[in-house]
Design an enzyme around this catalytic site. Structure first.
Site, PDB file in Angstrom:
ATOM      1  N   GLN A 274       2.669 126.280  39.950  1.00 35.57           N
ATOM      2  CA  GLN A 274       2.451 125.214  41.253  1.00 35.57           C
ATOM      3  C   GLN A 274       1.476 125.810  42.429  1.00 35.57           C
ATOM      4  OE1 GLN A 274       3.621 121.150  41.769  1.00 35.57           O
ATOM      5  NE2 GLN A 274       5.228 121.652  40.949  1.00 35.57           N
TER       6      GLN A 274
ATOM      7  N   GLU B 237       1.751 120.520  46.433  1.00 42.99           N
ATOM      8  CA  GLU B 237       0.043 120.111  47.394  1.00 42.99           C
ATOM      9  C   GLU B 237       0.241 120.964  49.356  1.00 42.99           C
ATOM     10  OE1 GLU B 237      -0.293 115.533  47.718  1.00 42.99           O
ATOM     11  OE2 GLU B 237       1.675 116.067  47.137  1.00 42.99           O
TER      12      GLU B 237
ATOM     13  N   ILE C   1      14.395 126.415  44.834  1.00 39.38           N
ATOM     14  CA  ILE C   1      13.240 125.839  44.265  1.00 39.38           C
ATOM     15  C   ILE C   1      14.159 126.157  42.702  1.00 39.38           C
ATOM     16  CG2 ILE C   1      11.508 127.555  42.730  1.00 39.38           C
ATOM     17  CD1 ILE C   1      10.954 126.575  46.018  1.00 39.38           C
TER      18      ILE C   1
HETATM   19 MO1  MOS Z   1      -0.817 113.675  44.479  1.00 39.91          MO
HETATM   20  S1  MOS Z   1      -3.039 113.664  46.003  1.00 39.91           S
HETATM   21  O1  MOS Z   1       0.492 113.985  45.200  1.00 39.91           O
HETATM   22  O2  MOS Z   1      -1.200 112.305  44.125  1.00 39.91           O
END
Ligand code: MOS
Length: 722
Positions: free
Chosen positions: A622, A689, A613
């Protein structure tokens, strides 16, 4: 510093008897700034309103642009009446398909606007008004009358549509794949789950809406090669703009300049240039040399800058009496715009999450006359893993075993799809650590924990995110005025790239982080990948470390003013022999009102194995952001298409509900100690994500644990619990 042997490390191919390394140790010593919670270097500029966002760049004598949307779902423009609009004081020019500049190459069908009378979807840009003020442009655009001939359109998504196609996936891999004998695995199963899980269309809601200023220089100059277009834009990096826009506009790549130093959120919605940018470029050409400013409203954003498509995932899981998977099938069916035909990678995670001898996955898309979809945070993995992780919970319940135990029993030694060893895979440690932190032991049989009117439930889901390497990206480091400046086409979309890239460079140069600056988010710097796919930091980091090492090799630790080095970032040698993903576990505690059926998410925990990290402060932000965005999708986000008109009815943030502060309970993030040498120079993986991927299933599984009611369609509204 440790980084001197990176990014190229000699490696031998592991032979068949070798046990793959599961957790790599970080090289000892070296890091000073990496791993510390450096505060966002651009924080003061942002909170004082002095960081220039796209619309705020100071340009001389601008005029303003307002798009004219198609008033029908599909068909042809017969004529456009502009007389009333031209009479509005301050109107300078009106663009229509009859007299707009001609585009050159259809590099992206969505960008091919104003080139003919065809209309592909409601809201497609069919004209634009340029005026002295935004008010005049808007008022005039309302007065433009577009007279059309309508054709029959198809706008309703049916997951069982017999016309569903199996198109290629954008990202390299096959859309359909299988292993073993699925039917045989299904026959021999003692326990079976066969269900469908759905998500509605989701719309982006970045804090900074889409906006652009376009300036076209030397349009009619003696030398056509001298002409140049400048875009002050909000995007995830200039690289896709540089790929798609110059051919569209008949320019060479270096005739397009993109400037985006600060970006108020991207989430995939700002990865690609959308049609309003093509309109702004055409308008700027017509009105050159005056700059043209265009800011989209929220309502316009619901029809022209992409969305996550509506989709349905059918999951079949077969298991023996011990809970070992004998069969996994995943068929993803999604809506796709006929114009763009983009398909999300919804089955990819299913191919590699769990061990099974028999597997089949397939992507299908139903082509509709709707606005083009685009990437939206964790595209595909978001809804695919919602389905798989909900189905795993259903299977655990049927088996009468703990859902964590079910996952442990199906942990694969190698990637089931590629049979490559994992670079690192921290799913099991994340599940175990999470169950301690979350006090998982207190979980009861469904419907038994109660506090007054509230039914309490706990849920868990695995999470993951694939990370790939790209071969061509570059960084330059320059020593000037006592500072080191990192230059590359990276982008800080709000994640903290300006800060973490300085940390990486500081350690590679062995200087304090305050001595490093960043010049990113614009063309004119070395080419790099955009901020997307959660791969920015480790890929950019590879290039930065290489450039810093080159500078030190050339000039030592006391370079002369102006000394500079440019280098290519490469994945560690041998990285392609490994299956590279980040893994984690999401835990949720919910309270469901037995009076109103309202769901409150009291607590979310994410435990992640995400390599080094770089900055625990920005990394935590995030993950908290990802869990919040996923909670919002799980509980609230829903859109209504009017089937007659192909229009989203709740096209603003008053009626498209996103989570507010009052909806968020406790959010906890824990990063497991991990160093993954197959990712990048610093052993870091992608993070953003992954926080979004497992969270909706964890919440849905917690709702089942609270109520005994299984919800398979998001959002989990009170109505769905009655
Ligand atoms: Mo994104 S959906 O990692 O641009």
């Amino acid at each position: 510093s440790m980084s001197t042997d990176a990014p190229v490390r000699p490696q031998t191919r592991p032979d068949e008897t070798e046990t793959p390394e599961r957790t790599n140790e970080a090289p000892a010593g070296g890091e000073k700034s990496v791993g510390t919670p450096v505060r966002r270097v651009d924080g003061p500029l942002k909170v004082t309103g002095t960081a220039p966002y796209a619309y705020e760049h100071d340009v001389e004598n601008p005029c303003y642009l307002w798009p004219v949307p198609a008033p029908i779902t599909k068909g042809k423009i017969v004529r456009i009446e502009t007389e009333a609009a031209r009479a509005v004081p301050g109107v300078l020019h009106i663009l229509t398909h009859e007299d707009s500049p001609r585009l050159a190459v259809k590099s992206d069908p969505a960008l091919w606007i104003l080139q003919g009378p065809q209309i592909a979807h409601r809201g497609q840009i069919v004209g634009g008004v340029i005026a002295e003020t935004p008010e005049a442009a808007r008022a005039a655009a309302e007065l433009v009358e577009v007279i059309c001939e309508e054709e029959r359109a198809k706008v309703e998504f049916d997951p069982h549509d017999p016309e569903a196609e199996s198109p290629r996936i954008v990202l390299m891999k096959r859309g359909t794949e299988s292993k073993g004998d699925l039917d045989e695995g299904w026959r021999e199963a003692v326990h079976r789950i066969d269900q469908e899980y759905a998500n509605p269309t989701h719309f982006h809601a970045q804090m900074e809406p889409h906006a652009v200023i376009a300036v076209w220089h030397d349009v009619d100059g003696f030398d056509p090669r001298a002409t140049r277009l400048t875009l002050f834009d909000t995007n995830q990096g200039p690289i896709i703009h540089r790929t798609l826009l110059p051919p569209l506009l008949g320019l060479l790549p270096n005739q397009l300049e993109v400037i985006s130093p600060y970006v108020g959120g991207g989430f995939g919605g700002k990865a690609f240039p959308h049609p309003h940018i093509a309109l702004a470029a055409m308008a700027a050409k017509v009105i050159s040399p005056r700059p043209v400013k265009l800011a989209l409203t929220r309502q316009q954003m619901f029809q022209s800058v992409g969305h996550r498509p509506e989709a349905s995932q059918r999951i079949r899981l077969g298991a023996d009496r011990n809970g070992r998977l004998t069969a996994i099938e995943h068929i993803s069916t999604q809506a796709a715009s006929r114009l763009k035909r983009n398909v999300d990678q919804s089955c990819f995670a299913t191919r590699m999450m769990y061990a099974t001898p028999n597997r089949r996955t397939e992507h299908r898309a139903v082509m509709l006359d709707l606005p083009p979809e685009t990437w939206m945070r964790a595209p595909g993995d978001f809804n695919g893993m919602f389905a798989l992780e909900s189905a795993m919970d259903e299977l655990a319940h049927q088996l009468g075993i703990d859902p964590i135990e079910l996952r442990l029993r199906n942990e694969p030694d190698v990637d089931p799809e590629t049979e490559k060893p994992w670079s690192t895979r921290a799913l099991v440690p994340a599940l175990k650590r999470g169950s301690e932190l979350f006090d998982w032991e207190r979980r009861q049989e469904p419907g038994t924990l109660r506090e007054g009117e509230w039914l309490i439930g706990l849920g868990v889901a695995s999470t993951c995110f694939p990370n790939q390497h790209v071969a061509s990206l570059f960084a330059r480091i320059t020593y000037t005025g006592g500072k080191y400046v990192v230059q590359m086409q990276a982008s800080d979309i709000g994640t903290g790239a300006h800060t973490v890239l300085r940390q990486i460079a500081a350690d590679a140069l062995d200087v304090p982080v305050e001595q490093v600056e960043t010049d990113i988010g614009r063309t004119g710097t070395p080419m790099a990948i955009m901020a997307g796919g959660s791969q920015g930091t480790y890929e950019w980091g590879n290039a930065i470390v290489a450039a810093c090492e080159k500078l030190r090799r050339k000039h030592g630790d006391n370079p002369p003013d102006g000394a500079s080095a440019r280098a290519q970032g490469r994945p560690p040698r041998g990285a392609s022999k490994y299956s590279r993903h980040a893994f984690g576990a999401q835990f949720a505690e919910v309270a469901v009102s037995s009076v109103t059926s309202e769901v409150r998410v009291r607590r979310l925990l994410g435990v992640y194995g995400a390599g080094t990290i770089i900055n625990p402060l920005t990394a935590r932000s995030q993950m908290v952001g990802g869990m919040t965005m996923a909670l919002s999708a799980a509980l609230f986000e829903e859109s209504y298409h009017d089937p007659r008109f192909g229009k989203v009815m709740n096209h603003d943030l008053a009626s498209y509900h996103i989570a507010a502060h009052a909806d968020i309970g406790e959010l906890e993030v824990e990063f497991l100690p991990e160093y993954d040498k197959w990712f990048g120079a610093k052993g870091s993986k992608g993070i953003g994500e992954m926080a979004m991927v497992g969270t909706p299933a964890a919440i849905g599984n917690a709702i089942f644990n609270a109520t005994g009611i299984r919800l398979r369609d998001t959002p989990f509204t009170p109505a769905s619990l009655i």
